[in-house]
Design a protein around this motif. Structure first.
Motif, PDB file in Angstrom:
ATOM      1  N   PHE A  93       0.839  -1.198   0.000  1.00 23.04           N
ATOM      2  CA  PHE A  93       0.000   0.000   0.000  1.00 23.04           C
ATOM      3  C   PHE A  93       0.876   1.251   0.000  1.00 23.04           C
ATOM      4  CE2 PHE A  93      -3.185  -3.031   1.358  1.00 23.04           C
ATOM      5  CZ  PHE A  93      -4.358  -2.535   0.806  1.00 23.04           C
ATOM      6  N   LEU A  94       1.945   1.226   0.796  1.00 23.80           N
ATOM      7  CA  LEU A  94       2.868   2.360   0.848  1.00 23.80           C
ATOM      8  C   LEU A  94       3.474   2.615  -0.530  1.00 23.80           C
ATOM      9  CD1 LEU A  94       4.466   4.480   2.458  1.00 23.80           C
ATOM     10  CD2 LEU A  94       6.117   2.687   3.027  1.00 23.80           C
ATOM     11  N   LYS A  95       3.904   1.537  -1.193  1.00 22.76           N
ATOM     12  CA  LYS A  95       4.467   1.666  -2.531  1.00 22.76           C
ATOM     13  C   LYS A  95       3.437   2.222  -3.514  1.00 22.76           C
ATOM     14  CE  LYS A  95       7.987  -2.005  -2.616  1.00 22.76           C
ATOM     15  NZ  LYS A  95       8.362  -3.286  -3.276  1.00 22.76           N
ATOM     16  N   LEU A 129      -1.496  14.759  -4.554  1.00 18.88           N
ATOM     17  CA  LEU A 129      -1.991  15.048  -3.210  1.00 18.88           C
ATOM     18  C   LEU A 129      -2.417  13.780  -2.483  1.00 18.88           C
ATOM     19  CD1 LEU A 129      -2.489  17.455  -1.337  1.00 18.88           C
ATOM     20  CD2 LEU A 129      -4.792  17.651  -2.288  1.00 18.88           C
ATOM     21  N   ILE A 130      -3.175  12.930  -3.165  1.00 26.95           N
ATOM     22  CA  ILE A 130      -3.651  11.708  -2.498  1.00 26.95           C
ATOM     23  C   ILE A 130      -2.498  10.721  -2.311  1.00 26.95           C
ATOM     24  CG2 ILE A 130      -4.331  10.297  -4.508  1.00 26.95           C
ATOM     25  CD1 ILE A 130      -6.926   9.671  -2.910  1.00 26.95           C
ATOM     26  N   GLY A 131      -1.526  10.753  -3.231  1.00 25.93           N
ATOM     27  CA  GLY A 131      -0.363   9.890  -3.070  1.00 25.93           C
ATOM     28  C   GLY A 131       0.426  10.232  -1.823  1.00 25.93           C
ATOM     29  N   TYR A 132       0.596  11.527  -1.574  1.00 26.57           N
ATOM     30  CA  TYR A 132       1.346  11.961  -0.392  1.00 26.57           C
ATOM     31  C   TYR A 132       0.612  11.582   0.890  1.00 26.57           C
ATOM     32  CZ  TYR A 132       3.445  14.889   3.167  1.00 26.57           C
ATOM     33  OH  TYR A 132       4.041  15.318   4.337  1.00 26.57           O
ATOM     34  N   PHE A 138       0.220   4.760   5.918  1.00 29.93           N
ATOM     35  CA  PHE A 138       0.943   3.505   6.096  1.00 29.93           C
ATOM     36  C   PHE A 138       2.357   3.734   6.604  1.00 29.93           C
ATOM     37  CE2 PHE A 138      -2.336   3.017   2.905  1.00 29.93           C
ATOM     38  CZ  PHE A 138      -3.044   1.957   3.452  1.00 29.93           C
ATOM     39  N   TYR A 139       2.954   4.824   6.208  1.00 30.43           N
ATOM     40  CA  TYR A 139       4.288   5.172   6.706  1.00 30.43           C
ATOM     41  C   TYR A 139       4.257   5.363   8.219  1.00 30.43           C
ATOM     42  CZ  TYR A 139       8.396   8.146   7.567  1.00 30.43           C
ATOM     43  OH  TYR A 139       9.559   8.680   8.063  1.00 30.43           O
ATOM     44  N   PHE A 210      11.923   1.101   0.934  1.00 29.51           N
ATOM     45  CA  PHE A 210      11.196  -0.096   0.498  1.00 29.51           C
ATOM     46  C   PHE A 210      12.058  -1.355   0.599  1.00 29.51           C
ATOM     47  CE2 PHE A 210       8.564   2.742  -2.557  1.00 29.51           C
ATOM     48  CZ  PHE A 210       7.811   3.191  -1.485  1.00 29.51           C
ATOM     49  N   TYR A 211      13.358  -1.203   0.393  1.00 27.78           N
ATOM     50  CA  TYR A 211      14.248  -2.360   0.405  1.00 27.78           C
ATOM     51  C   TYR A 211      14.346  -2.971   1.810  1.00 27.78           C
ATOM     52  CZ  TYR A 211      18.368  -5.255  -0.439  1.00 27.78           C
ATOM     53  OH  TYR A 211      19.233  -6.318  -0.550  1.00 27.78           O
ATOM     54  N   PHE A 212      14.368  -2.129   2.840  1.00 29.00           N
ATOM     55  CA  PHE A 212      14.595  -2.626   4.189  1.00 29.00           C
ATOM     56  C   PHE A 212      13.323  -2.771   5.032  1.00 29.00           C
ATOM     57  CE2 PHE A 212      18.848  -0.869   3.215  1.00 29.00           C
ATOM     58  CZ  PHE A 212      19.610  -2.001   3.475  1.00 29.00           C
ATOM     59  N   LEU A 213      12.291  -2.004   4.731  1.00 31.20           N
ATOM     60  CA  LEU A 213      11.071  -2.103   5.540  1.00 31.20           C
ATOM     61  C   LEU A 213      10.416  -3.464   5.345  1.00 31.20           C
ATOM     62  CD1 LEU A 213       9.384   1.408   5.076  1.00 31.20           C
ATOM     63  CD2 LEU A 213      10.463   0.501   7.150  1.00 31.20           C
ATOM     64  N   PRO A 214       9.906  -4.056   6.435  1.00 34.41           N
ATOM     65  CA  PRO A 214       9.244  -5.359   6.309  1.00 34.41           C
ATOM     66  C   PRO A 214       7.927  -5.221   5.552  1.00 34.41           C
ATOM     67  CG  PRO A 214       8.947  -4.472   8.516  1.00 34.41           C
ATOM     68  CD  PRO A 214       9.918  -3.559   7.823  1.00 34.41           C
ATOM     69  N   LYS A 215       7.572  -6.286   4.855  1.00 32.58           N
ATOM     70  CA  LYS A 215       6.313  -6.280   4.117  1.00 32.58           C
ATOM     71  C   LYS A 215       5.128  -6.247   5.065  1.00 32.58           C
ATOM     72  CE  LYS A 215       3.556  -9.008   0.853  1.00 32.58           C
ATOM     73  NZ  LYS A 215       3.489 -10.247   0.043  1.00 32.58           N
TER      74      LYS A 215
END
Length: 434
Positions: A93-95, A129-132, A138-139, A210-215
Motif C-alpha cells: 500500500f505504501l508503494k 496530493l492523495i499519493g502523499y 501507512f508510513y 522499500f528495500y529494508f522495511l518489512p512487508k
C-alpha cells in the motif's frame, strides 16, 4: 534479504529516510512552486477557469479540488489501513500511494488550464496530493512495528529532520533553475521541470526505505466485506467511548474547529500571497513567495521549541489558547496587508505558531487518552477528524472566495474559527493541571 530486527539502526534509518523522499512534495508542489506556477497560467486580472461545466475563480477551483482529495483520504484511510493490517501487506500500500503521487507530480509537467486539458491536469494534481497523504497513513503505521516505545520519539524526529533537509535542498535547486531564466516563459518551463524532479526524487529515494522495511506479517486471510468496514467500525466505537470522557470529547471539539482554520491557511497561504500582495514584478513575486516559504520552514523549528517550553511552564491548554489568539490576530492582520514586507512579517509569525500548534495539539490529545492499548484507533479517529476539518475549512474558504471574488474575505472569516476554538478550549475540564 535477511529480515532486520525491530529497533535495529539500519531499519530505523530506512524508515526515517522515507521522509527525505516524500517531503519534497509538500514544499515544492503543495507550498511553493506549483501555487506560483498555477497562478501564472492566468494572464488576465480576472482569473477564471471553466471546469466541470462551471466557471470557477482560479483559487477557488484548486481549493475545491484539494478539499475533495482530503475527503477521499478521510473516508478511505481507515478502510485501507484496516485491510493492510489484516492481510499483512502494508508495504504494498505504501508503494502504491508513493508511485501514484510520484506519477502525479511528473504529470504536472503537462498541467494546463485550457478546456481540453484542465480535467486531466486536475487529475494529476489529485494524484500527487492523495499519493502523499495516502502513503503517510501507512508510513506512520510502521513506527510501532520498527521501533520500540523508547526509540519512537527520536526516530520520528529524525524523519522530520531528514524531510526538512531534503525538501529544502531540492527547493533551492528548483529555485536556482527558475531564477536562471530571464523571461516569464522560460521561468515557467523551469517550473515544469521542477515538478519532474520532485516525482523522480520521491520515487527513487523511497527505494532505500522499500528495500529494508518489512512487508508485514501475512495472516493468510482473504479480505471480506466485514474486514473492509472494520476500520470504520473501530472509529464508531471510539466515538461511543468519547461520550464517556468529557475532557477528551470537549478537547476534540476545540481541536476540530481550530485545526480546520490552521490547515486551511497553510494550504492557501501562497495562493493568497500571489494574488493579494502588490509585488514589484513577476521576478520579485516568484522569489518573494519562495523566500516566504523558507522563512516559514526555518521559523517553524524555533516556534515548535518555544511552544513546547511554554506548555511545560503554563500547561497545554493555556498555551493552545494563547497560540490560537496569535492565529486569530494573524487573520485580522492578513486582511489588511498589501506589501511584500507585510507578507514577510506574516510568514514569520505563521512559522512561529505553525509547527507549535500542530505538535502541541497532537501531544495534548495523547495526554488526554484513557488507559487503553488500542491507541491506534484513537489516533485514527484523530487523523480522520483532522482531514474532515480540512475539507470543511477549504470548502468554506473556497466558497467565500468564489462568491465574493476575494481571498481576503475568506481569511477574515477564519478569524471566527479561532475565536470559537478559544472558547471551546476554555470549556475543557481541568481535572488536573494540563
Amino acid at each position: 534479504m535477511e529480515q532486520l530486527e525491530k529497533g535495529s539502526k539500519k531499519l530505523l534509518n530506512a524508515w526515517a529516510f522515507y521522509d527525505w523522499a516524500n517531503s519534497v512534495y509538500t514544499l515544492t508542489i503543495a507550498s511553493s512552486i506549483f501555487p506560483i506556477f498555477y497562478s501564472a497560467l492566468f494572464l488576465s486580472e480576472i482569473k477564471m477557469v471553466h471546469a466541470f461545466g462551471m466557471d470557477f475563480k482560479s483559487t477557488a477551483l484548486i481549493t475545491f479540488v484539494t478539499a475533495f482529495t482530503f475527503l477521499v483520504v478521510a473516508v478511505t484511510s481507515p478502510i485501507l489501513s484496516g485491510i493492510a493490517d489484516y492481510v499483512g501487506n502494508k508495504k504494498n500500500f505504501l508503494k502504491f500511494f508513493c508511485y501514484v503521487g510520484s506519477v502525479g507530480c511528473i504529470g504536472l509537467y503537462w498541467f494546463d488550464i485550457t478546456p481540453e486539458r484542465i480535467h486531466l491536469s486536475l487529475v494529476f494534481y489529485f494524484m500527487g496530493l492523495i499519493g502523499y497523504w495516502g502513503s503517510l497513513v501507512f508510513y506512520n503505521s510502521y513506527l510501532p512495528d520498527i521501533a520500540f516505545p523508547e526509540q519512537q520519539d527520536k526516530v520520528s524526529a529524525k524523519g522530520f529532520s531528514l524531510g526538512y533537509i531534503g525538501s529544502v535542498i531540492l527547493l533551492i535547486v528548483n529555485l536556482a533553475m527558475v531564477m536562471s531564466q530571464d523571461d516569464g516563459a522560460s521561468k515557467m518551463q523551469m517550473m515544469r521541470y521542477s515538478f519532474i524532479t520532485v516525482g523522480l526524487w520521491w520515487a527513487l529515494f523511497s527505494q532505500y526505505s522499500f528495500y529494508f522495511l518489512p512487508k508485514g506479517t501475512s495472516s493468510g486471510h482473504k479480505v471480506t466485506t466485514a474486514i473492509v468496514f472494520n476500520g470504520l467500525k473501530e472509529l464508531r466505537l471510539v466515538w461511543l467511548q468519547l461520550k464517556q470522557n468529557l475532557r477528551l470529547k470537549r478537547y476534540l471539539y476545540a481541536f476540530f474547529v481550530f485545526s480546520m482554520a490552521v490547515q486551511t491557511i497553510m494550504l492557501v497561504a501562497v495562493y493568497f500571497g500571489e494574488e493579494e500582495i502588490a509585488w514589484g514584478g513577476d521576478g520579485e513575486k516568484t522569489t518573494g513567495l519562495i523566500v516566504s516559504i523558507l522563512i516559514i520552514q526555518l521559523v517553524a523549528v524555533i516556534g515548535a521549541i518555544l511552544t513546547s517550553r511554554a506548555s511545560e511552564k503554563f500547561g497545554n491548554i493555556k498555551t493552545l489558547i494563547f497560540v490560537n489568539f496569535i492565529w486569530m490576530s494573524l487573520c485580522f492582520y492578513a486582511y489588511f496587508m498589501e506589501t511584500p514586507v507585510q507578507f514577510y512579517i506574516a510568514a514569520s509569525l505563521v512559522g512561529l505558531v505553525m509547527g507549535g500548534i500542530q505538535a502541541l495539539a497532537r501531544s495534548t490529545y495523547s495526554k488526554f487518552l484513557p488507559e487503553t492499548e488500542d491507541t491506534t484507533s484513537y489516533f485514527s479517529f484523530y487523523d480522520v477528524a483532522e482531514k474532515i476539518g480540512i475539507v470543511i475549512g477549504m470548502v468554506i474558504f473556497a466558497s467565500i472566495d468564489q462568491i465574493t471574488g476575494s481571498m481576503r474575505n475568506g481569511i477574515l472569516f477564519l478569524f471566527l474559527f479561532f475565536l470559537a476554538g478559544i472558547v471551546l478550549l476554555f470549556r475543557v475540564p481541568k481535572t488536573y493541571e494540563n
